[in-house]
Design an enzyme around this catalytic site. Structure first.
Site, mmCIF file in Angstrom:
data_model
loop_
_atom_site.group_PDB
_atom_site.id
_atom_site.type_symbol
_atom_site.label_atom_id
_atom_site.label_comp_id
_atom_site.label_asym_id
_atom_site.label_seq_id
_atom_site.Cartn_x
_atom_site.Cartn_y
_atom_site.Cartn_z
ATOM 1 N N GLU A 153 -41.884 -68.130 16.725
ATOM 2 C CA GLU A 153 -42.397 -68.120 15.342
ATOM 3 C C GLU A 153 -43.477 -69.151 15.060
ATOM 4 O O GLU A 153 -43.404 -69.898 14.086
ATOM 5 C CB GLU A 153 -41.230 -68.291 14.358
ATOM 6 C CG GLU A 153 -40.189 -67.191 14.489
ATOM 7 C CD GLU A 153 -39.004 -67.359 13.548
ATOM 8 O OE1 GLU A 153 -38.956 -68.361 12.815
ATOM 9 O OE2 GLU A 153 -38.130 -66.480 13.546
ATOM 10 N N GLU B 259 -34.503 -59.066 18.623
ATOM 11 C CA GLU B 259 -33.497 -59.405 17.589
ATOM 12 C C GLU B 259 -33.291 -58.224 16.650
ATOM 13 O O GLU B 259 -33.303 -58.375 15.424
ATOM 14 C CB GLU B 259 -33.957 -60.640 16.791
ATOM 15 C CG GLU B 259 -34.267 -61.835 17.665
ATOM 16 C CD GLU B 259 -34.623 -63.100 16.899
ATOM 17 O OE1 GLU B 259 -34.407 -63.148 15.676
ATOM 18 O OE2 GLU B 259 -35.116 -64.044 17.541
#
Ligand code: XIL
Length: 398
Positions: A188, A293
């Protein structure tokens, strides 16, 4: 034979037990479970007989078997699951998945809570679990702005942050060298517009911290697949930023093997075109693509993405399915999952792995984020560890 009249969840469980061979790592656990399953199966047979249901045989009865020739099927696991507290949950894990990702125990906050003081107990347990059930480990994550130990934010100089980075990566990636198949090296690092996030790493070290993290990981764990991982990096602007990161790493002569698209998506809003375009563009850079995910959120919220510091106040209108999920939504979820897996199979030559962010709905982080205490339904198995309609759609798709 009578099994064919049973509802398919039962078929799955029963076949899994009876097919068990000596030497199969799941044998003792499954034997232990046989008696309770028998009762469970009997009640289902009864119900099915009463309703006169006819079921056709599924093409495969576990996700990992169904996609064995296509890609790995993974799940996030938490510390409790690794400790095998609930036999039915362990059974589901061991039979359906062939890869695991630590949901929390390999994050910096868990591994290095204080400067140069490491706690490997739960991460080591996860490695043992993976060996016992012959699963790959996709480790998560070395450098991330969230779930960072508090001391990192109070480091004053670039040198001390550099020291943290090299010590953390050398120690952690070094310890699990040969035990994990991949690492999410940086997680991220991007804003939604494709620019670099102003994280503590960016602020003190500038944009090259990403290349440095990969360089350190390459040295500490040679041969392990190294991934850049993010959410929304299938969307064009963020994807462009992601491609820029990848090209810079490659231009510096540093190894990067793959890109993880987290895949925290929303019911009825799958960005199928963007996902397909991203798979093609990332693969064109010579990278493996993993969906790292996966979950599909059925509840409302007023923003997209997965920035864990972003939260919303709870409100009963945001939690409408406390008792159960209406059939119509269950079906839409099944259709969304079906569309996704059709796309993944279409590009199976480019996709290394599809990992769900949790085994079953009861475990999902989406029960607690971004709104606390909701009842969410984002996965393929329900709170009683039973396959949902979405599971059958996925497993039966051609
Ligand atoms: C989540 C975990 O599931 C939660 O248990 C934890 O409280 C917060 O983090 N993106 C990631 C994951 O890369 O590590 C996050 O996992 C979800 C968003």
């Amino acid at each position: 034979m009578v099994i064919w009249q049973a509802e398919r969840p039962l078929y799955l469980l029963f076949i899994n037990c009876s097919n068990n061979k000596p030497g199969n790592p799941t044998t003792p656990m499954l034997n232990h479970l046989n008696r309770s399953f028998a009762v469970y199966i009997f009640s289902y047979l009864l119900v099915s007989a009463v309703h006169g249901q006819q079921q056709r045989a599924p093409s495969a009865h576990t996700l990992r078997d169904r996609f064995r020739d296509d890609f790995m099927i993974g799940t996030a696991v938490n510390a409790r699951q690794v400790q095998e507290r609930i036999p039915m949950e362990t059974q589901l894990l061991a039979t359906q998945f062939n890869a695991i990702t630590p949901e929390n125990v390999m994050k910096a906050q868990s591994l290095q809570p204080r400067w140069n003081s490491f706690n490997f107990e739960q991460a080591d347990q996860l490695i043992e679990f993976s060996k016992k059930y012959h699963m790959n480990v996709n480790a998560h994550t070395l450098i991330w702005h969230s779930q960072l130990p508090r001391f990192v934010r109070s480091l004053q100089t670039a040198d001390s942050l550099k020291l943290f980075m090299s010590n953390h990566i050398n120690t952690v990636a070094g310890r699990y060298y040969g035990k994990v198949q991949s690492w999410d090296v940086v997680n991220e690092a991007l804003n939604e517009d494709g620019t670099l996030r102003k994280s503590v790493f960016y602020d003190k070290l500038g944009e090259n911290y990403i290349i440095e993290a990969f360089r350190l990981a390459q040295a500490a764990t040679p041969g392990t697949d190294l991934y850049y991982n993010d959410y929304n990096n299938e969307k064009p602007a963020k994807r462009a930023g992601c491609i820029e990161i990848i090209k810079k790493i490659q231009a510096a002569g540093v190894k990067i093997d793959g890109v993880g698209i987290q895949g925290h998506w929303h019911l009825g809003q799958l960005p199928i075109k963007d996902i397909e375009e991203s798979i093609l563009q990332y693969a064109a850079l010579g990278l493996k693509v993993a969906i790292t995910e996966l979950d599909i959120e059925v509840l409302k919220r007023n923003f997209q993405g997965a920035e864990i510091s972003q939260r919303m106040n709870s409100d009963p209108s945001l939690d409408p399915y406390k008792e159960s999920l209406p059939d119509s939504i269950q079906q839409r979820l099944a259709e969304d999952y079906d569309a996704l897996f059709k796309l993944f199979v279409k590009h199976k030559d480019k996709i290394a792995r599809v990992t769900f962010w949790g085994v079953h709905d009861g475990q999902s982080w989406l029960n607690g984020w971004p709104v606390a205490g909701r009842t969410n339904y984002p996965l393929l198995f329900d709170r009683q560890y039973r396959p949902k309609p979405a599971f059958y759609k996925v497993i039966d798709s051609e």
